[in-house]
Design a protein around this motif. Structure first.
Motif, PDB file in Angstrom:
ATOM      1  N   PRO A  18      -0.823 -18.170 -25.658  1.00 60.16           N
ATOM      2  CA  PRO A  18      -2.712 -19.216 -24.811  1.00 60.16           C
ATOM      3  C   PRO A  18      -2.849 -19.226 -25.608  1.00 60.16           C
ATOM      4  O   PRO A  18      -3.156 -18.983 -26.968  1.00 60.16           O
ATOM      5  N   GLU A  25       0.533 -25.317 -21.162  1.00 65.15           N
ATOM      6  CA  GLU A  25      -0.297 -24.921 -20.262  1.00 65.15           C
ATOM      7  C   GLU A  25       0.729 -23.765 -19.128  1.00 65.15           C
ATOM      8  O   GLU A  25       1.366 -23.913 -18.920  1.00 65.15           O
ATOM      9  N   GLU A  26      -0.924 -23.219 -18.525  1.00 66.25           N
ATOM     10  CA  GLU A  26       0.044 -21.938 -16.925  1.00 66.25           C
ATOM     11  C   GLU A  26       0.030 -22.678 -16.134  1.00 66.25           C
ATOM     12  O   GLU A  26      -0.996 -23.799 -15.202  1.00 66.25           O
ATOM     13  N   ARG A  27       1.360 -23.216 -15.486  1.00 71.02           N
ATOM     14  CA  ARG A  27       1.839 -23.776 -14.069  1.00 71.02           C
ATOM     15  C   ARG A  27       3.137 -22.854 -13.409  1.00 71.02           C
ATOM     16  O   ARG A  27       3.757 -22.443 -14.420  1.00 71.02           O
ATOM     17  N   TRP A  31       3.993 -20.008 -18.232  1.00 72.45           N
ATOM     18  CA  TRP A  31       4.208 -21.083 -19.385  1.00 72.45           C
ATOM     19  C   TRP A  31       4.105 -22.567 -20.049  1.00 72.45           C
ATOM     20  O   TRP A  31       5.928 -22.506 -19.896  1.00 72.45           O
ATOM     21  N   THR A  41       9.263 -25.054 -18.732  1.00 74.59           N
ATOM     22  CA  THR A  41       8.758 -23.510 -19.257  1.00 74.59           C
ATOM     23  C   THR A  41       9.046 -23.105 -20.925  1.00 74.59           C
ATOM     24  O   THR A  41      10.215 -23.588 -22.001  1.00 74.59           O
TER      25      THR A  41
END
Length: 74
Positions: A18, A25-27, A31, A41
């Motif tokens: 990160p 973004e973290e979703r 990531w 991804t």
């Protein structure tokens, strides 16, 4: 670092954690990066590519190394 592919120049950053690229973004616990085709991804070692049009893509290291070479600026 800049790279080229068949006369096109891109910006690329290899992603390891990160903060390495602002588009990652973290979703849903993974990531990911928003691409024109939808969310993709991101795995450690993948390349985050920004085209000359500003579109963002993700590519595995093996595929990136096969398709791109560093741009030699003169």
């Amino acid at each position: 670092m800049k790279f080229q592919k068949r006369r096109s120049v891109i910006e690329a950053t290899q992603w390891f954690a990160p903060g390495d690229h602002p588009a990652v973004e973290e979703r849903n616990g993974a990531w990911s990066v928003a691409t024109p085709e939808g969310w993709h991804t991101v795995q450690v070692g993948d390349w985050i590519i920004t085209s000359s049009e500003g579109e963002v893509f993700c590519m595995s290291d093996a595929l990136f190394v096969d398709r791109y070479e560093p741009l030699v600026e003169r």
